[in-house]
Design a protein around this motif. Structure first.
Motif, PDB file in Angstrom:
ATOM      1  N   GLN A  17       0.821  -1.206   0.000  1.00 20.27           N
ATOM      2  CA  GLN A  17       0.000   0.000   0.000  1.00 20.27           C
ATOM      3  C   GLN A  17       0.857   1.258   0.000  1.00 20.27           C
ATOM      4  O   GLN A  17       0.561   2.217  -0.719  1.00 20.27           O
ATOM      5  N   ALA A  20       2.349   1.647  -3.469  1.00 18.97           N
ATOM      6  CA  ALA A  20       1.288   2.014  -4.403  1.00 18.97           C
ATOM      7  C   ALA A  20       0.890   3.478  -4.231  1.00 18.97           C
ATOM      8  O   ALA A  20       0.744   4.207  -5.223  1.00 18.97           O
ATOM      9  N   ASP A  21       0.732   3.916  -2.987  1.00 21.75           N
ATOM     10  CA  ASP A  21       0.378   5.314  -2.727  1.00 21.75           C
ATOM     11  C   ASP A  21       1.442   6.260  -3.285  1.00 21.75           C
ATOM     12  O   ASP A  21       1.124   7.264  -3.921  1.00 21.75           O
ATOM     13  N   SER A  26      -3.187   1.875  -7.518  1.00 26.29           N
ATOM     14  CA  SER A  26      -3.893   1.127  -6.482  1.00 26.29           C
ATOM     15  C   SER A  26      -3.013  -0.001  -5.942  1.00 26.29           C
ATOM     16  O   SER A  26      -2.104  -0.490  -6.629  1.00 26.29           O
ATOM     17  N   GLN A  27      -3.312  -0.420  -4.738  1.00 25.11           N
ATOM     18  CA  GLN A  27      -2.567  -1.527  -4.127  1.00 25.11           C
ATOM     19  C   GLN A  27      -2.765  -2.797  -4.933  1.00 25.11           C
ATOM     20  O   GLN A  27      -1.823  -3.574  -5.120  1.00 25.11           O
ATOM     21  N   SER A  28      -3.963  -3.021  -5.450  1.00 24.29           N
ATOM     22  CA  SER A  28      -4.209  -4.244  -6.218  1.00 24.29           C
ATOM     23  C   SER A  28      -3.420  -4.246  -7.529  1.00 24.29           C
ATOM     24  O   SER A  28      -2.914  -5.290  -7.950  1.00 24.29           O
ATOM     25  N   TYR A  29      -3.274  -3.084  -8.156  1.00 20.84           N
ATOM     26  CA  TYR A  29      -2.471  -3.004  -9.373  1.00 20.84           C
ATOM     27  C   TYR A  29      -1.000  -3.260  -9.044  1.00 20.84           C
ATOM     28  O   TYR A  29      -0.316  -4.004  -9.753  1.00 20.84           O
TER      29      TYR A  29
END
Length: 72
Positions: A17, A20-21, A26-29
């Protein structure tokens, strides 16, 4: 799987996370990029942002065999 990427992230003590931030995704990407499900080929802007967040040379994404990418 991009084990080398997981290794860098965990050595920097960052969560998916957090990376990603910092990269604006996104965290899923990001998780998909680590597992190799997404980001093949990975766009240069995203590669640069992830590399900046983890402080490594973004060219590793394009030299994955040399970086120890798993074939599985």
């Amino acid at each position: 799987m991009r084990k080398w990427l997981v290794d860098i992230r965990t050595s920097r003590k960052k969560s998916q996370q957090e990376v990603a931030d910092a990269a604006g995704i996104s965290q899923s990407y990001y998780a998909g990029i680590e597992t190799g499900v997404r980001g093949k080929p990975l766009g240069v802007p995203i590669a640069k942002k992830i590399a900046a967040a983890l402080d490594f040379d973004w060219n590793l994404f394009y030299d994955e065999v040399g970086a120890g990418e798993d074939s599985a």
